[in-house]
Each structure stands twice: as C-alpha cells, then as structure tokens.
Design an enzyme around this catalytic site. Structure first.
Site, mmCIF file in Angstrom:
data_model
loop_
_atom_site.group_PDB
_atom_site.id
_atom_site.type_symbol
_atom_site.label_atom_id
_atom_site.label_comp_id
_atom_site.label_asym_id
_atom_site.label_seq_id
_atom_site.Cartn_x
_atom_site.Cartn_y
_atom_site.Cartn_z
ATOM 1 C CG ASN A 9 24.138 -32.816 19.116
ATOM 2 O OD1 ASN A 9 23.557 -33.641 19.846
ATOM 3 N ND2 ASN A 9 25.406 -32.939 18.758
ATOM 4 C CD1 TRP A 10 19.124 -30.034 22.958
ATOM 5 C CD2 TRP A 10 17.943 -31.278 24.416
ATOM 6 N NE1 TRP A 10 17.910 -29.425 23.164
ATOM 7 C CE2 TRP A 10 17.159 -30.159 24.040
ATOM 8 C CE3 TRP A 10 17.413 -32.197 25.311
ATOM 9 C CZ2 TRP A 10 15.873 -29.952 24.542
ATOM 10 C CZ3 TRP A 10 16.129 -31.997 25.809
ATOM 11 C CH2 TRP A 10 15.372 -30.878 25.428
ATOM 12 C CE LYS A 11 27.599 -31.171 21.283
ATOM 13 N NZ LYS A 11 28.994 -30.891 21.027
ATOM 14 C CG HIS A 94 28.297 -35.277 16.604
ATOM 15 N ND1 HIS A 94 29.395 -35.065 17.402
ATOM 16 C CD2 HIS A 94 27.675 -34.079 16.477
ATOM 17 C CE1 HIS A 94 29.427 -33.778 17.743
ATOM 18 N NE2 HIS A 94 28.393 -33.165 17.203
ATOM 19 C CD GLU A 96 30.586 -34.147 20.762
ATOM 20 O OE1 GLU A 96 29.497 -34.630 21.123
ATOM 21 O OE2 GLU A 96 30.812 -32.912 20.748
ATOM 22 C CD GLU A 166 28.263 -30.632 13.675
ATOM 23 O OE1 GLU A 166 27.595 -29.763 14.220
ATOM 24 O OE2 GLU A 166 28.545 -31.708 14.242
ATOM 25 N N GLY A 172 32.242 -26.931 19.942
ATOM 26 C CA GLY A 172 32.374 -26.731 21.381
ATOM 27 C C GLY A 172 33.603 -25.945 21.782
ATOM 28 C CB SER A 212 31.396 -22.368 18.023
ATOM 29 O OG SER A 212 32.165 -23.278 18.788
ATOM 30 N N GLY A 233 25.061 -27.150 19.043
ATOM 31 C CA GLY A 233 25.327 -27.870 20.296
ATOM 32 C C GLY A 233 25.029 -26.974 21.487
ATOM 33 N N GLY A 234 26.077 -26.353 22.010
ATOM 34 C CA GLY A 234 25.975 -25.565 23.248
ATOM 35 C C GLY A 234 24.791 -24.604 23.277
HETATM 36 C C1 PEP Z 1 27.673 -30.090 17.683
HETATM 37 O O1 PEP Z 1 27.960 -30.784 18.641
HETATM 38 O O2 PEP Z 1 27.097 -30.592 16.717
HETATM 39 C C2 PEP Z 1 28.016 -28.670 17.740
HETATM 40 C C3 PEP Z 1 27.964 -27.984 16.636
HETATM 41 O O3 PEP Z 1 28.367 -28.179 18.955
HETATM 42 P P1 PEP Z 1 28.650 -26.635 19.328
HETATM 43 O O4 PEP Z 1 27.549 -25.824 18.720
HETATM 44 O O5 PEP Z 1 28.625 -26.596 20.823
HETATM 45 O O6 PEP Z 1 29.979 -26.290 18.754
#
Ligand code: PEP
Length: 248
Positions: A9-11, A94, A96, A166, A172, A212, A233-234
């Site tokens: 997930n590049w956001k 998501h 966010e 999640e 994050g 994470s 994500g990251g």
């Molecule tokens: C996400 O945004 O779906 C996510 C899991 O982010 P991260 O891996 O950065 O926690």
C-alpha cells in the site's frame, strides 16, 4: 490451499518517475515469488504501474474506489476508470480513510459492492484502535466492520475478496501485533465470516495481516495458520524490503 497474498500500500507516495524506478527495481526481486504479489498505488501511478508490470507476476491495485458508476462526484474515481487503466485490486476502508475521510461501514459496503460489480477485487480493511483494544472491544469492532462491509452479499461474492486485518495502533507506528495476537483476531474474523456465509466460504477467504509488517517479522506472522498474507505500508516503498516480505 489458500495462496498467500502480499500487497503493498503505497499510500500518497511516489510520482510516476519514482514509481517507475521502484517497480523496475522490484520486478526481478520478486519474479520467483510463491505468493501473489500486488502493489496498490496512487491513482496517478496506476497506468504506469500496469504498463511496467505487464507480463510480470506483479498485479496492480488502487487505494479506493467510488461507489457510484459515474456523474456528479467531484474528485471521485470510478471502478470503470480503474479497470481501464489496469487496476485489478482495490483497497477499501483503510483506517486512514475511516479516520481522516469519513469512511464508514456503510460506505465501505457500497464501495465493495461496486468494486465486485465491476470485476475489481476488493481488499477490505478492518481493525481496532488502541483505545478499543485496551477496552477489550477488538472482537466487537472487527465483527461489526466485517458484517458491515459485506452486508447484503452472498457467499459467492467472497470468492474475489481479501480482508486485511490491520490493528490501527500498529499502522505506521513500528508496533506490530504479535504473531499470536494477529492470528487470534484473524481466526475470529474467519469465524464471523463462517457465521455469515458458511464455513466453505470462510475457509477459502484470504485474510491478511497489516501493521508495521517488515522483513524482520514477516516470517513469524506468515507461519500462523490463519494469516494468509500481508498488507504492507512503509516497507512496500523500498524494493528490497518489500521483496523480502514477499519471500518471507
Ligand atoms: C498500511 O497502511 O496498510 C500499513 C500496514 O502500513 P505500515 O506497514 O506502514 O504499518
């Protein structure tokens, strides 16, 4: 029997130039992956991602989709538009978007119905906040979100659905749910799906963990019996890190 699915997930990251660099680096690193590999990218990078991944084992997804076919919905992007530029998957609900953009279980449901109607595969996100976990409401929250997302649907609709569990407090933040914590909640989500749609549908359904997830913790999470992949994500923004998660 459930093929693992690792999705990035590049956001709101990566211009087309940056996307091109990242994808070109990623392609050879994941070419022999056993898991299904997906990158969910900003709308503006979908066409680029689809072009660059053509003929590879990387699939492309979007990060949201409108619930409407077309019309007066300024700023929205329709499922037909996403399909046209090469999206196969779409992230829906998501945290966010739930926290910052007013997404509700009802809108998640409408978007999921619309995605399926148009042949897009939804990755539907559910998960509790830290406050909800600390007040022992995790199960209630994921049950309500899961039932809400799939309201009015049939078991067969789930064939093309992925759920991403999640925990909001792990996104994050560098805090990961332990592999056991993640598995316990995911197994519970699967039981909720079984109650709603039957055991066969629940057993087939892929449920990812997200929060994470990185090269260090991916193997332990993926070793759990109910965890069928990750939403990343990251770590999906660095080709080497993402490829290590893909090849946990
Ligand atoms: C996400 O945004 O779906 C996510 C899991 O982010 P991260 O891996 O950065 O926690």
């Amino acid at each position: 029997m459930r093929t693992p699915i690792i999705a990035g997930n590049w956001k709101m990251n990566n211009t087309n130039a940056a996307a091109e660099q990242l994808i070109n680096e990623l392609k050879p690193l994941v070419a022999d992956a056993k898991a299904e590999v997906v990158i969910c990218v900003p709308y503006t990078a979908i066409a680029t991602a689809a072009r660059l991944t053509k003929g590879s084992n990387i699939k492309v997804g979007a990060e949201n989709v409108s619930w409407a076919d077309k019309g007066a919905f300024t700023g929205e992007i329709s499922a037909e538009m996403l399909k046209e530029v090469g999206a196969e998957y779409v992230i829906i609900g998501h945290s966010e978007r739930r926290q910052m953009f007013g997404e509700t279980d009802e809108t998640v449901n409408k978007r999921t119905v619309q995605a399926l109607k148009n042949g897009l595969k939804p990755i539907v996100c559910v998960g509790e906040t830290l406050q909800e976990r600390e007040s022992d409401r995790t199960k209630d929250v994921v049950k309500t979100q899961t039932a809400g997302a799939f309201a009015g649907m049939q078991a067969a609709d789930l064939d093309n659905v992925v759920i991403a569990y999640e925990p909001v407090w792990a996104i994050g933040t560098g805090k990961t749910a332990t592999a056991e914590q993640a598995n316990e909640t995911i197994a519970y989500i699967r039981s909720v799906v079984a109650d709603l749609f039957g055991k066969t549908a629940a057993d087939k359904l892929r449920i990812q963990y997200g929060g994470s997830m990185n090269p260090q913790n991916a193997a332990a999470l993926m070793a759990q019996p109910d965890i069928d992949g990750g939403l990343i994500g990251g770590a999906s923004l660095k080709a080497v890190d993402f490829s290590k998660v893909v090849k946990y």
